[in-house]
Write an enzyme that holds these catalytic residues in place. Structure first.
Site, short mmCIF file in Angstrom:
data_model
loop_
_atom_site.label_atom_id
_atom_site.label_comp_id
_atom_site.label_asym_id
_atom_site.label_seq_id
_atom_site.Cartn_x
_atom_site.Cartn_y
_atom_site.Cartn_z
N ALA A 166 -4.03 70.64 34.93
CA ALA A 166 -3.90 71.91 34.20
C ALA A 166 -3.48 71.68 32.75
O ALA A 166 -2.83 72.53 32.15
CB ALA A 166 -2.89 72.81 34.91
N TYR A 170 -8.45 71.11 29.16
CA TYR A 170 -9.46 71.33 30.18
C TYR A 170 -9.41 72.80 30.59
O TYR A 170 -8.55 73.55 30.15
CB TYR A 170 -9.25 70.38 31.37
CG TYR A 170 -9.27 68.93 30.96
CD1 TYR A 170 -10.25 68.45 30.09
CD2 TYR A 170 -8.32 68.02 31.41
CE1 TYR A 170 -10.28 67.12 29.68
CE2 TYR A 170 -8.34 66.68 31.01
CZ TYR A 170 -9.33 66.25 30.15
OH TYR A 170 -9.35 64.94 29.74
N CYS A 349 -8.35 50.49 25.82
CA CYS A 349 -8.29 51.63 26.74
C CYS A 349 -8.94 52.86 26.13
O CYS A 349 -9.99 53.30 26.59
CB CYS A 349 -6.86 51.90 27.18
SG CYS A 349 -5.66 52.03 25.83
N CYS A 363 -8.55 45.67 27.87
CA CYS A 363 -7.19 45.63 27.32
C CYS A 363 -7.00 44.36 26.50
O CYS A 363 -7.34 43.26 26.95
CB CYS A 363 -6.17 45.66 28.46
SG CYS A 363 -4.44 45.58 27.90
N GLU A 413 -0.70 24.13 16.06
CA GLU A 413 -0.65 25.21 15.08
C GLU A 413 -0.25 24.65 13.72
O GLU A 413 0.74 23.91 13.62
CB GLU A 413 0.35 26.27 15.55
CG GLU A 413 0.81 27.27 14.50
CD GLU A 413 -0.33 28.06 13.87
OE1 GLU A 413 -0.27 28.31 12.65
OE2 GLU A 413 -1.29 28.42 14.59
#
Length: 645
Positions: A166, A170, A349, A363, A413
């Protein structure tokens, strides 16, 4: 057991749940075109049940055939019962509880189909003469009956509860809100009349489910950005009516898709964690109903406090379980440092859901989302030594995946810290969670004993020394410094150096480049009471941002008084001004400092690729080293390569 409040059981009518965590209805694009359940959708839910979730809801499930859009789950015909039963059975077999979210999309269906748009009042389509008519009494009665029939099917399919949607603009929300409902018959006007359609739907659902089956209802706390919208007082009054009609639980969300309030439906990192909890607390207090809190709840301590303090009885943990399907088990066992946290980037998403190019949601933090069966990690029977160049999120994702499969990754790195561009991005306003996530990935690699070598650039000599079986190049990108006259002046710097704290800019600052990084630098500098002007060649700024993050960033630019000039090219930098060309005219913008933020280019991998080729060493290039893109692409490519080794 950690977080005793969050993991305490709760009983609602005849339903007993083992904890207070709800995996909510979220669009996935995993249903078939016709709305049937797929094995992919089953695997997606089961992974979260196995991960410890208390209650799983299907995504929105269309109750009304003529208005149900394609690729959305459906329950408007008995032919859908077997598939829905297979999903419920799988959830039960894994030890969970299952609910169906019953839905009629109203205007939301307009994006996906031409007919069957059910709204309370006439709406003219912008830029056309076409008017979408308000629903007739006959159509309203038809939809009410459809809700009841759908509830019957949910019972036949073996679900433990149902949820009436609700909210979110919508059709039920649209009828309830005076911002949308302009009717003058018995379905419009007073709150009682505007609530009539919803209460009829609730009664129809209640009549078709057993007495001991709970009925949940998803609502918005109040209307945002809507003139003459619902107040929280009206919502509380309606919820009391709904309780009398048979609703047991309130799932308190927020937002609508007609305005910028869409940002509250899938809240990005820009919104505070738990931003809607206070609304849930007030509604719980004033209705006396079981209440679920929703909105950027991504930490077990945060969730436990919400329950413990009586702000809500349950919590929705949605995207946090997308990022880590084992969120619940890790929290319950006190392994919080192992939780892969959602950072609210929305790249996989929400952006993935609305993008026609992406077949289903995914994701950034969990590339296995939607590929749970295919991407289940398998141990290797031929361990390899894999040299990884680059300790950003791509390199870390690859290293962790390889290590968990039984390989021997060596992560090198060039700088003195891990996290790369993602860690740097976390220096921008409101994005600290991204920096934390990048740091956490590095800490996870250390805990799992990945061989990490900082301040160690990968060179042909290093490859020769290590003698790896395979090489992964994830050396990322660097800022583009265009060939503009004056770019070498001392008051000119680049976005990366500003965010990293290696350079400063103050006074009147011109930022050249209005993409994501340029705007974040502008916001960052504006916090120091500087006057900021952003110059962008394209016709608008923020073109490379996802829609919901763009809403938040644009609002922030406005609040901070940051000026933007679009359709303008920087042609020269002077000691005290930037010269731009706009509409075939040149003009000068006075400034004290200039920051270049026109994008990034891949660092060259040519030398390393040639060395590997000459020595017959398989070599893979991933992430920004291929092409400067989003972090979502970097982790996806890392996951794929590390599974293929």
């Amino acid at each position: 057991m950690a977080f005793d409040n969050l993991f305490s059981p709760i009983k609602i009518r005849g339903l007993e749940l083992k904890n207070r965590i709800v995996f909510p209805a979220m669009g996935t694009k995993m249903a078939t075109e016709e709305g049937y359940v797929t094995q992919q959708l089953i695997d997606y839910h089961v992974a979260r049940v196995v991960g410890g979730c208390g209650l799983n809801f299907t995504e929105v499930c269309g109750v009304h055939g003529p208005s149900n859009p394609v690729k959305f789950l459906a329950i408007h015909d008995d032919k859908y019962i077997p598939g829905l039963k297979a999903l419920a059975d799988a959830i039960h077999a894994a030890g969970g509880k299952a609910g169906v979210q019953l839905w009629q999309g109203g205007m939301a269906a307009a994006s996906y189909q031409q007919g069957g748009i059910i709204i309370p009042s006439d709406i003219q389509v912008p830029g056309t003469d076409y008017v979408i008519p308000g629903a007739s009494i006959e159509t309203i009665k038809e939809v009410v009956k459809s809700f009841g029939e759908a509830a019957r099917r949910a019972v036949e399919a073996g679900y433990d509860c149902v949820e009436f949607h609700a909210g979110h603009n919508y059709s039920p929300h649209a009828f309830l809100s005076p911002a949308f409902n302009k009717r003058t018959d018995e379905y419009g006007g007073s709150l009682e009349n505007r609530a009539r359609y919803l209460l009829e739907c609730i009664r129809a659902i209640r009549e078709n489910i057993p007495e001991d089956m709970p009925l949940f209802m998803r609502i918005v706390a109040h209307d945002d950005y809507l003139e003459n919208g619902l107040t929280i007082e009206e919502m509380i009054a309606f919820c009391k009516m709904a309780r009398e009609a048979g609703v047991d639980v309130l799932n308190v969300s927020r937002g609508n898709f007609s305005t910028a309030a869409l940002k509250y439906e899938v809240p990005p990192v820009d919104l505070p964690r738990g931003f809607n909890v206070a609304n849930a607390e007030r509604i719980r207090k004033e209705t006396g109903m079981i209440t679920i809190a929703v909105g950027r709840i991504n930490d077990p301590a945060q969730a436990d406090e919400i329950i413990a303090s009586g702000k809500a009885d349950m919590v929705v943990i949605g995207r946090a379980q997308l990022a880590d399907p084992d969120f619940c088990n890790k929290a319950r066992e006190g392994r919080t440092e192992d939780i892969v946290k959602c950072v609210g980037c929305n790249q996989g998403c929400y952006d993935g859901f609305v993008s026609p190019e992406m077949p289903h949601i995914t994701c950034l933090r969990n590339p296995a989302l939607g590929r749970e069966a295919e991407y289940a990690l398998s141990k290797t029977d031929k361990p390899k030594k894999v040299l990884i160049a680059g300790g950003g999120v791509a390199g870390l994702e690859a290293a962790l995946t390889l290590k968990r499969r039984g390989h021997h990754p060596i992560l090198c790195e060039a700088s003195d810290s891990l996290g790369g561009q993602f860690r740097l991005a976390g220096m921008a306003p409101r994005k600290e969670e991204m920096k934390d996530a990048a740091i956490a990935m590095g800490e996870a690699a250390k805990r799992e004993n990945v061989d990490i070598r900082l301040s160690t650039p990968v060179t042909p000599e290093l490859i020769d020394e290590v003698k790896p079986d395979e090489v992964i190049l994830a050396i990322g990108s660097e800022p583009i410094m265009p060939n503009i006259p004056g770019i070498g002046l001392p008051h000119v710097t680049n976005s990366h150096d500003i965010l990293a704290g290696r350079a400063t800019a103050s006074g009147n600052v011109v930022v050249v480049g209005g993409g994501l990084v340029g705007l974040e630098v502008a916001e960052h500098l504006a916090e120091g009471n500087n006057s900021i002007t952003v110059v962008e060649m394209l016709d608008e700024v923020a073109k490379d941002l996802g829609y919901l993050r763009k809403i938040c960033v644009m609002e922030s630019l406005y609040m901070k008084g940051i000026k933007t000039i679009t359709g303008a090219k920087c042609v020269e930098i002077k000691e005290n001004a930037v010269v731009i060309e706009k509409d075939n005219k040149t003009e000068e913008i006075p400034c004290d400092a200039v920051v270049i933020a026109v994008g990034a280019k891949s660092r060259s991998t040519d030398e390393l690729v040639e060395y590997c080729k000459a020595h017959h060493i398989p070599c893979h290039i991933i992430g920004d080293a291929v092409r400067a893109r989003r972090a979502l692409n970097a982790t996806a490519e890392a996951a794929a390569v590390a599974r293929a080794v």
